[in-house]
Motif scaffolding. Structure first.
Motif, PDB file in Angstrom:
ATOM      1  N   PRO A  68       0.820  -1.300   0.027  1.00  6.85           N
ATOM      2  CA  PRO A  68       0.064   0.019   0.057  1.00  6.85           C
ATOM      3  C   PRO A  68       0.684   1.208  -0.145  1.00  6.85           C
ATOM      4  O   PRO A  68       0.321   2.236  -0.565  1.00  6.85           O
ATOM      5  CB  PRO A  68      -0.744  -0.078   1.447  1.00  6.85           C
ATOM      6  CG  PRO A  68      -0.790  -1.622   1.429  1.00  6.85           C
ATOM      7  CD  PRO A  68       0.220  -2.162   1.097  1.00  6.85           C
ATOM      8  N   VAL A  69       1.913   1.273   0.722  1.00  2.00           N
ATOM      9  CA  VAL A  69       2.677   2.504   0.790  1.00  2.00           C
ATOM     10  C   VAL A  69       3.405   2.777  -0.533  1.00  2.00           C
ATOM     11  O   VAL A  69       3.457   3.847  -1.162  1.00  2.00           O
ATOM     12  CB  VAL A  69       4.059   2.421   1.697  1.00  2.00           C
ATOM     13  CG1 VAL A  69       5.045   3.254   1.510  1.00  2.00           C
ATOM     14  CG2 VAL A  69       3.271   2.352   3.332  1.00  2.00           C
ATOM     15  N   VAL A  86      -6.713   9.352 -10.206  1.00  2.00           N
ATOM     16  CA  VAL A  86      -6.381   8.239  -9.649  1.00  2.00           C
ATOM     17  C   VAL A  86      -6.973   7.914  -8.545  1.00  2.00           C
ATOM     18  O   VAL A  86      -7.639   8.633  -7.618  1.00  2.00           O
ATOM     19  CB  VAL A  86      -4.611   8.639  -9.328  1.00  2.00           C
ATOM     20  CG1 VAL A  86      -4.095   8.665 -10.642  1.00  2.00           C
ATOM     21  CG2 VAL A  86      -4.574   9.507  -8.330  1.00  2.00           C
ATOM     22  N   ASN A  87      -7.079   6.573  -8.075  1.00  2.00           N
ATOM     23  CA  ASN A  87      -7.541   6.114  -6.738  1.00  2.00           C
ATOM     24  C   ASN A  87      -6.622   4.839  -6.483  1.00  2.00           C
ATOM     25  O   ASN A  87      -6.077   4.330  -7.225  1.00  2.00           O
ATOM     26  CB  ASN A  87      -9.049   5.385  -7.031  1.00  2.00           C
ATOM     27  CG  ASN A  87      -9.770   6.602  -7.151  1.00  2.00           C
ATOM     28  OD1 ASN A  87      -9.919   7.607  -6.306  1.00  2.00           O
ATOM     29  ND2 ASN A  87     -10.599   6.586  -7.913  1.00  2.00           N
ATOM     30  N   VAL A  88      -6.623   4.721  -5.068  1.00  2.00           N
ATOM     31  CA  VAL A  88      -5.772   3.758  -4.464  1.00  2.00           C
ATOM     32  C   VAL A  88      -6.620   2.458  -4.391  1.00  2.00           C
ATOM     33  O   VAL A  88      -7.740   2.576  -4.085  1.00  2.00           O
ATOM     34  CB  VAL A  88      -4.975   4.105  -3.097  1.00  2.00           C
ATOM     35  CG1 VAL A  88      -4.062   4.932  -3.329  1.00  2.00           C
ATOM     36  CG2 VAL A  88      -6.150   4.475  -2.156  1.00  2.00           C
ATOM     37  N   ASP A  89      -6.148   1.395  -4.709  1.00  2.00           N
ATOM     38  CA  ASP A  89      -6.906  -0.023  -4.568  1.00  2.00           C
ATOM     39  C   ASP A  89      -7.151  -0.418  -3.126  1.00  2.00           C
ATOM     40  O   ASP A  89      -8.000  -1.433  -2.908  1.00  2.00           O
ATOM     41  CB  ASP A  89      -6.393  -1.174  -5.261  1.00  2.00           C
ATOM     42  CG  ASP A  89      -6.100  -0.535  -6.865  1.00  2.00           C
ATOM     43  OD1 ASP A  89      -7.070  -0.187  -7.376  1.00  2.00           O
ATOM     44  OD2 ASP A  89      -5.174  -1.142  -7.602  1.00  2.00           O
ATOM     45  N   ASP A  96      -6.867   0.563   9.693  1.00  2.00           N
ATOM     46  CA  ASP A  96      -6.060   1.871   9.308  1.00  2.00           C
ATOM     47  C   ASP A  96      -5.958   2.343   8.108  1.00  2.00           C
ATOM     48  O   ASP A  96      -5.847   3.226   7.601  1.00  2.00           O
ATOM     49  CB  ASP A  96      -5.279   1.900  10.361  1.00  2.00           C
ATOM     50  CG  ASP A  96      -5.835   2.190  11.861  1.00  2.00           C
ATOM     51  OD1 ASP A  96      -6.858   2.234  12.166  1.00  2.00           O
ATOM     52  OD2 ASP A  96      -4.900   1.988  12.902  1.00  2.00           O
ATOM     53  N   ILE A  97      -5.210   1.029   7.364  1.00  2.00           N
ATOM     54  CA  ILE A  97      -4.502   1.277   5.887  1.00  2.00           C
ATOM     55  C   ILE A  97      -5.616   1.634   5.101  1.00  2.00           C
ATOM     56  O   ILE A  97      -5.535   2.701   4.272  1.00  2.00           O
ATOM     57  CB  ILE A  97      -3.673   0.158   5.595  1.00  2.00           C
ATOM     58  CG1 ILE A  97      -2.679  -0.169   6.466  1.00  2.00           C
ATOM     59  CG2 ILE A  97      -3.323   0.345   4.164  1.00  2.00           C
ATOM     60  CD1 ILE A  97      -1.409   0.786   6.465  1.00  2.00           C
ATOM     61  N   GLY A  98      -6.919   1.122   5.193  1.00  2.00           N
ATOM     62  CA  GLY A  98      -8.075   1.304   4.481  1.00  2.00           C
ATOM     63  C   GLY A  98      -8.571   2.551   4.434  1.00  2.00           C
ATOM     64  O   GLY A  98      -8.720   3.414   3.717  1.00  2.00           O
ATOM     65  N   ASP A  99      -8.376   3.166   5.997  1.00  2.00           N
ATOM     66  CA  ASP A  99      -9.078   4.585   5.994  1.00  2.00           C
ATOM     67  C   ASP A  99      -8.073   5.554   5.522  1.00  2.00           C
ATOM     68  O   ASP A  99      -8.730   6.399   4.870  1.00  2.00           O
ATOM     69  CB  ASP A  99      -8.742   4.886   7.540  1.00  2.00           C
ATOM     70  CG  ASP A  99      -9.841   4.201   8.335  1.00  2.00           C
ATOM     71  OD1 ASP A  99     -11.057   3.611   7.729  1.00  2.00           O
ATOM     72  OD2 ASP A  99      -9.951   3.669   9.705  1.00  2.00           O
ATOM     73  N   LEU A 100      -6.790   5.386   5.400  1.00  2.00           N
ATOM     74  CA  LEU A 100      -5.817   6.063   4.879  1.00  2.00           C
ATOM     75  C   LEU A 100      -6.246   6.109   3.328  1.00  2.00           C
ATOM     76  O   LEU A 100      -6.128   7.213   2.699  1.00  2.00           O
ATOM     77  CB  LEU A 100      -4.499   5.470   5.010  1.00  2.00           C
ATOM     78  CG  LEU A 100      -3.280   6.370   4.254  1.00  2.00           C
ATOM     79  CD1 LEU A 100      -3.173   7.842   4.691  1.00  2.00           C
ATOM     80  CD2 LEU A 100      -1.918   5.676   4.389  1.00  2.00           C
ATOM     81  N   GLY A 101      -6.388   4.920   2.783  1.00  2.00           N
ATOM     82  CA  GLY A 101      -6.801   4.934   1.084  1.00  2.00           C
ATOM     83  C   GLY A 101      -8.239   5.709   0.840  1.00  2.00           C
ATOM     84  O   GLY A 101      -8.126   6.448  -0.118  1.00  2.00           O
ATOM     85  N   ARG A 102      -9.075   5.599   2.000  1.00  2.00           N
ATOM     86  CA  ARG A 102     -10.305   6.256   1.591  1.00  2.00           C
ATOM     87  C   ARG A 102     -10.068   7.911   1.605  1.00  2.00           C
ATOM     88  O   ARG A 102     -10.696   8.654   0.930  1.00  2.00           O
ATOM     89  CB  ARG A 102     -11.561   5.608   2.751  1.00  2.00           C
ATOM     90  CG  ARG A 102     -12.069   4.575   2.266  1.00  2.00           C
ATOM     91  CD  ARG A 102     -13.155   4.141   3.094  1.00  2.00           C
ATOM     92  NE  ARG A 102     -12.672   3.750   4.385  1.00  2.00           N
ATOM     93  CZ  ARG A 102     -12.147   2.542   4.880  1.00  2.00           C
ATOM     94  NH1 ARG A 102     -12.171   1.556   4.017  1.00  2.00           N
ATOM     95  NH2 ARG A 102     -11.856   2.186   6.085  1.00  2.00           N
ATOM     96  N   HIS A 103      -9.406   8.103   2.701  1.00  2.00           N
ATOM     97  CA  HIS A 103      -9.043   9.811   2.930  1.00  2.00           C
ATOM     98  C   HIS A 103      -8.528  10.324   1.631  1.00  2.00           C
ATOM     99  O   HIS A 103      -8.684  11.217   1.258  1.00  2.00           O
ATOM    100  CB  HIS A 103      -8.160   9.892   4.183  1.00  2.00           C
ATOM    101  CG  HIS A 103      -8.977  10.006   5.401  1.00  2.00           C
ATOM    102  ND1 HIS A 103     -10.532  10.156   5.585  1.00  2.00           N
ATOM    103  CD2 HIS A 103      -8.804   9.000   6.733  1.00  2.00           C
ATOM    104  CE1 HIS A 103     -10.807  10.051   6.577  1.00  2.00           C
ATOM    105  NE2 HIS A 103      -9.705   9.249   7.514  1.00  2.00           N
TER     106      HIS A 103
END
Length: 351
Positions: A68-69, A86-89, A96-103
């Motif tokens: 993810p990083v 762009v969007n992260v998968d 918490d990693i998913g929260d970071l991606g959604r933000h």
């Protein structure tokens, strides 16, 4: 001194490894002291287990965090280059990693919408500027066409007025007609100044002296309306570079407006101040003030609250001040009066 950069893998595994090594070292010391073959085999199993734990931990961290990083860094680089689609998968992860991606995805979407709005506003402003430029050219041509016959009309009225008997009823009518001709000529002249603005001629000057000179022209009207006009002398202000004629026109317009806004026994105050980057002249009156719904429109061309006004004075004043790299702002409170602030930069604006 250059700081040493450590990868997150090293930062994560280092304390775990140190803890395991300390435990193994203590276990080895105890085992060597006891000289027990069974304990030696246990030691070998413990070492193998520690190595397995480190390996599993490394793999888990690589999958859970490292990927993810890396993806986030790649997408940030694309956003920096202007790609806002762009969007992260990993945004669908429930941690918490998913929260970071959604933000991150929400931030990119907001940036995309903001850019689209800015581009729309830019296109609108360009279209409006082109429209105003066309209208300006038309207004300038029309103004010239009006001024010539207007001068002829004024001349004819002057001749007719000489031939009329002093007691003729037409004399007063002719006076009103002359007044309207002067009013139309003033509108046309100001319209020409807006349509074809003159570039300011920058020369060193004293803003206080220019303001005092402008107030001299307004004192007769102030006296006629029984309004007190006062110029407050401040500490010496730095010398500026500006077009004295144009700034004189701006201050005179502000002072006359302030005088006209006051009733009997009102007052108009002209003050000066200086900070690190600007020198300001403030014109304050004790009139009735400007309604809040009217205040945002006072700098629009042809907007006026005075029956005999052209609605071009403040619009022209702001354009002159902005050509000097400054700003002209207004504030008001109903029943207490209005304040107009003219701010000029200490450094001459680049041409």
């Amino acid at each position: 001194m250059r700081r040493v950069r450590l990868n997150w893998q090293i930062k994560t595994l280092l304390p775990v490894t140190l803890v395991l090594l300390n435990g193994l070292l203590l276990f080895v010391l105890v085992t060597l002291t006891l000289q027990d073959p069974i304990r030696n085999r246990v030691l070998a199993v413990a070492v193998a287990g520690a190595v397995c734990i480190c390996a599993v931990l490394f793999v888990v961290l690589a999958v859970v965090i490292h990927r993810p990083v890396q993806e986030l860094q790649s997408k940030i680089a694309r956003v920096r280059e202007g790609d806002f689609f762009v969007n992260v998968d990993f945004a669908d992860r429930n941690d918490d990693i998913g929260d970071l991606g959604r933000h991150f995805n929400a931030m990119v979407q907001q940036l995309r919408e903001s850019r689209e709005e800015i581009e729309l506003l830019h296109r609108t402003q360009i279209s409006r500027a082109e429209h105003l430029a066309t209208l300006g050219e038309m207004a300038a041509g029309l103004a010239h066409e009006i001024r010539n016959p207007l001068a002829g009309i004024a001349g004819v009225m002057e001749i007719v007025g000489r031939d009329l008997p002093a007691n003729s009823a037409a004399v007063s009518v002719l006076g009103e007609a002359r007044h309207e001709v002067v009013h139309i000529n003033k509108i046309v002249s100001e319209l020409l100044e807006i349509a074809r603005p003159k570039r300011p001629v920058f020369r060193p000057g004293d803003l206080v002296a220019v303001a005092q000179h402008a107030c001299v022209f307004a004192r007769d009207q102030a006296s006629a309306r029984q309004v007190t006009l006062q110029v407050v002398k401040s500490d010496p202000l730095p010398e500026l570079e500006f077009d004295a004629g144009q700034i004189h026109q701006v201050i005179l317009n502000l002072v006359l407006n302030a005088v006209q806004a006051c009733s009997k026994d009102g007052s108009v105050l002209v003050e000066f101040a200086s900070d690190e980057s600007t020198v300001t002249a403030t014109v304050t009156d004790t009139g009735n003030g400007i309604p809040p719904d009217v205040l945002p429109n006072i700098f629009r061309p042809f907007f006026t609250t005075k029956g005999n006004g052209t609605g071009l004075g403040l619009s022209l004043a702001r354009r002159i001040v902005e050509d000097h790299g400054g700003r002209l702002e207004a504030s008001s409170e109903l029943g207490k009066g209005s304040r107009f602030t003219l701010a000029l930069p200490k450094l001459r604006p680049p041409e």
